[in-house]
Structures are given as C-alpha cells and as structure tokens.
Scaffold this active site. Sequence first.
Site, PDB file in Angstrom:
ATOM      1  N   LYS A  46      -4.943   5.676   3.258  1.00 26.96           N
ATOM      2  CA  LYS A  46      -4.798   5.083   1.937  1.00 26.96           C
ATOM      3  C   LYS A  46      -6.126   5.045   1.184  1.00 26.96           C
ATOM      4  O   LYS A  46      -7.169   4.688   1.740  1.00 26.96           O
ATOM      5  CB  LYS A  46      -4.253   3.657   2.074  1.00 26.96           C
ATOM      6  CG  LYS A  46      -3.932   2.975   0.755  1.00 26.96           C
ATOM      7  CD  LYS A  46      -3.355   1.582   1.022  1.00 26.96           C
ATOM      8  CE  LYS A  46      -2.945   0.885  -0.267  1.00 26.96           C
ATOM      9  NZ  LYS A  46      -2.375  -0.459  -0.002  1.00 26.96           N
ATOM     10  N   ARG A  54      -2.161  -8.516   3.012  1.00 27.34           N
ATOM     11  CA  ARG A  54      -0.810  -8.136   3.428  1.00 27.34           C
ATOM     12  C   ARG A  54      -0.844  -7.006   4.447  1.00 27.34           C
ATOM     13  O   ARG A  54      -0.145  -7.040   5.466  1.00 27.34           O
ATOM     14  CB  ARG A  54      -0.020  -7.701   2.191  1.00 27.34           C
ATOM     15  CG  ARG A  54       1.393  -7.205   2.453  1.00 27.34           C
ATOM     16  CD  ARG A  54       1.857  -6.314   1.309  1.00 27.34           C
ATOM     17  NE  ARG A  54       1.044  -5.103   1.190  1.00 27.34           N
ATOM     18  CZ  ARG A  54       1.005  -4.345   0.095  1.00 27.34           C
ATOM     19  NH1 ARG A  54       1.689  -4.680  -0.986  1.00 27.34           N
ATOM     20  NH2 ARG A  54       0.246  -3.252   0.076  1.00 27.34           N
ATOM     21  N   SER A  68      -4.943   2.320  -5.226  1.00 23.60           N
ATOM     22  CA  SER A  68      -4.188   1.822  -4.071  1.00 23.60           C
ATOM     23  C   SER A  68      -3.038   2.794  -3.843  1.00 23.60           C
ATOM     24  O   SER A  68      -1.924   2.573  -4.296  1.00 23.60           O
ATOM     25  CB  SER A  68      -3.669   0.409  -4.348  1.00 23.60           C
ATOM     26  OG  SER A  68      -2.939  -0.099  -3.249  1.00 23.60           O
ATOM     27  N   CYS A 115       0.047   5.333 -11.210  1.00 24.13           N
ATOM     28  CA  CYS A 115       0.096   5.444  -9.753  1.00 24.13           C
ATOM     29  C   CYS A 115       1.315   6.232  -9.268  1.00 24.13           C
ATOM     30  O   CYS A 115       1.422   7.414  -9.555  1.00 24.13           O
ATOM     31  CB  CYS A 115       0.027   4.063  -9.117  1.00 24.13           C
ATOM     32  SG  CYS A 115      -0.521   4.121  -7.379  1.00 24.13           S
ATOM     33  N   GLU A 144      -4.094  -2.156 -14.617  1.00 25.54           N
ATOM     34  CA  GLU A 144      -3.533  -3.469 -14.952  1.00 25.54           C
ATOM     35  C   GLU A 144      -3.871  -4.541 -13.925  1.00 25.54           C
ATOM     36  O   GLU A 144      -3.680  -5.745 -14.189  1.00 25.54           O
ATOM     37  CB  GLU A 144      -2.006  -3.366 -15.088  1.00 25.54           C
ATOM     38  CG  GLU A 144      -1.212  -3.367 -13.793  1.00 25.54           C
ATOM     39  CD  GLU A 144      -1.162  -2.009 -13.086  1.00 25.54           C
ATOM     40  OE1 GLU A 144      -0.447  -1.894 -12.068  1.00 25.54           O
ATOM     41  OE2 GLU A 144      -1.843  -1.071 -13.536  1.00 25.54           O
ATOM     42  N   HIS A 187      -4.485   1.687 -10.922  1.00 28.41           N
ATOM     43  CA  HIS A 187      -3.852   0.482 -11.456  1.00 28.41           C
ATOM     44  C   HIS A 187      -4.827  -0.264 -12.357  1.00 28.41           C
ATOM     45  O   HIS A 187      -5.411  -1.280 -11.960  1.00 28.41           O
ATOM     46  CB  HIS A 187      -3.410  -0.437 -10.322  1.00 28.41           C
ATOM     47  CG  HIS A 187      -2.265   0.062  -9.511  1.00 28.41           C
ATOM     48  ND1 HIS A 187      -0.945  -0.127  -9.880  1.00 28.41           N
ATOM     49  CD2 HIS A 187      -2.235   0.752  -8.348  1.00 28.41           C
ATOM     50  CE1 HIS A 187      -0.147   0.414  -8.970  1.00 28.41           C
ATOM     51  NE2 HIS A 187      -0.902   0.954  -8.034  1.00 28.41           N
TER      52      HIS A 187
END
Length: 290
Positions: free
Chosen positions: A153, A234, A180, A132, A222, A220
Amino acid sequence: MSVILENGLLKQQQTMIGSYKLLQPTITILLVNLMPNRLQTEKQFVRLLNFLPVNVRVTFAVPATHNLRHSAIEVADNYLTLEDIWHQRYDGLIVTGAPVDQIKFEQVDYWEEFQHLLQWRKTSVTESLFACWATYAAGYAERNFPVKAIKNKVSGVYQPSHVTRSKLSFGLEVLKMPQSRYFTVPALGVPRRLKVADDDELGAFILRDEGVNSTYITGHLEYDKTTLADEYERDLVIDNTTLAPENYFVDGYPVNSWQQTANQFFKNWGQLIVANTHKITAINLISALN
C-alpha cells in the site's frame, strides 16, 4: 462562497455552509459517495467546495446496486441512487474513492452502474472529478491511461517530482497530496497530453483529459488531518506489521501539510466548471439562434 446541501447526512445538521452571494452564479454538483464513512466524507468535500468561486448546490448519491453495510437506513433515507439521476444534468460530478482497490473490478457489486456513470457523464455533466479508486476504475474501464495493482500500500503524504503548468496546477507552488491506495498509474505509460502532476516512482498524481472534461487524482485531497492516522490504527489491528504513513507524523503527531494544496486545487477546478459551463451555454444559445 456557499454550499447548499440538497440532501445527504450532513443536511440533518445544517443545510448551508458559508455565505450565500446573491450576485454570484450557482452551479450544481453531483457527489457520488462511495466511501463507507459517508458523513465524514460529506464534511470533507463540502469544506473544499466552499472554496469554489461560485455558490454550489450539492446532491449526494450512491449506486442503486451497492450493498450498503454502513448506516444503510440513514443513507437510503437521505441519498439519491444513480437510478434517480440518469435523466438529470449537473455542472459538476465528483466520484470519491472506495475501499475496494484490492477487489477485481468485475467483482465490485456496482461495477455495471459505475460503467454506466462513465458514459452518462459525457453528455450530462460539464466537468468530472474522480478521486483515488474512482480514478483507478475509470482508467481501467475507459483505457485512456494505464492502471496497475500493487502489493504494498502507498500510504502517506507525497509530492510529485513533475508538475505541468496548467489551469489545474495554477498557484500550486508546493503540491502535497495524501495517498492511501493499492494501485498506481505508471507515469511512463500516461500520454503526455493527460499529465498534470506525476512522479517517476509513485506514478501519476493528477491527470486531465480535455476530451471528456475529466480530472483524475490518485489521492485524497479531501482528507482531514487525522484520517490517515485513523486508517493506520485500523490497519494495525488487522496486521501489526503495517508501516506508518510516510511524511505525515511529526514527533508522533499527524500534521496536515496538504490543506493549502487542497484549497487551491478545488478553486482551480471550480474555475474550470464555471468557464466550461459558460462555454456550453454560449454554444447552446448560438445553436438555438441558428
């Protein structure tokens, strides 16, 4: 195989994950953890490193110049800084993403250290993996592929439309990756030799530069099942018009559809480390004999 933790927050809970195989080789990996939720990120990467075909010793580090805002005392007590590792050598390097892709690179407090890390890895690491923001930053600093900041985004789980047959894509009949990010690596601007997986609209997913033994992913792999959901909640607090991650919720619940991709990808990356480590060892042995 097993992952042996040399340091880090997770080591307080356990020092080894998996089953140690005495007859299998052990490789060393430096993981530069730039994510604010460091314990969670440790767990996520360690889980995937357990799929490597060898035993793994992991050392966690942070930039010395980074102003830690989360668990600063615990990180200082349990992490090395990059200043501690410049004289070391590792078989693998992983640099995580970071929530700073809306900040100019030169304004990131550890930008100079990051650039030094890029230079250091060329002579002190066998294989490198950037994820990322680290991919975005490496592309900007080294100018070997284009990077572009975007306003909206990219959030969700996506599949690339083009996948090149390679050692990294081996066994990935379906490639899914959580994204992301506020940047893109435009596919049209990427040299053909670097392309592993990309999409005409979303840009590159996976890049590979054999010249510096480096792999770059824009997402990502992971992430846990709920990580994108946690980020969405969030972001909603900050902006109630935030769109939900795409291709992620099913009947209102998050679904991890990328785990098979993540597991296989890290197996493949581990095979590259083993192959190139043996190659370098053989070259050094021949040089010594001559």
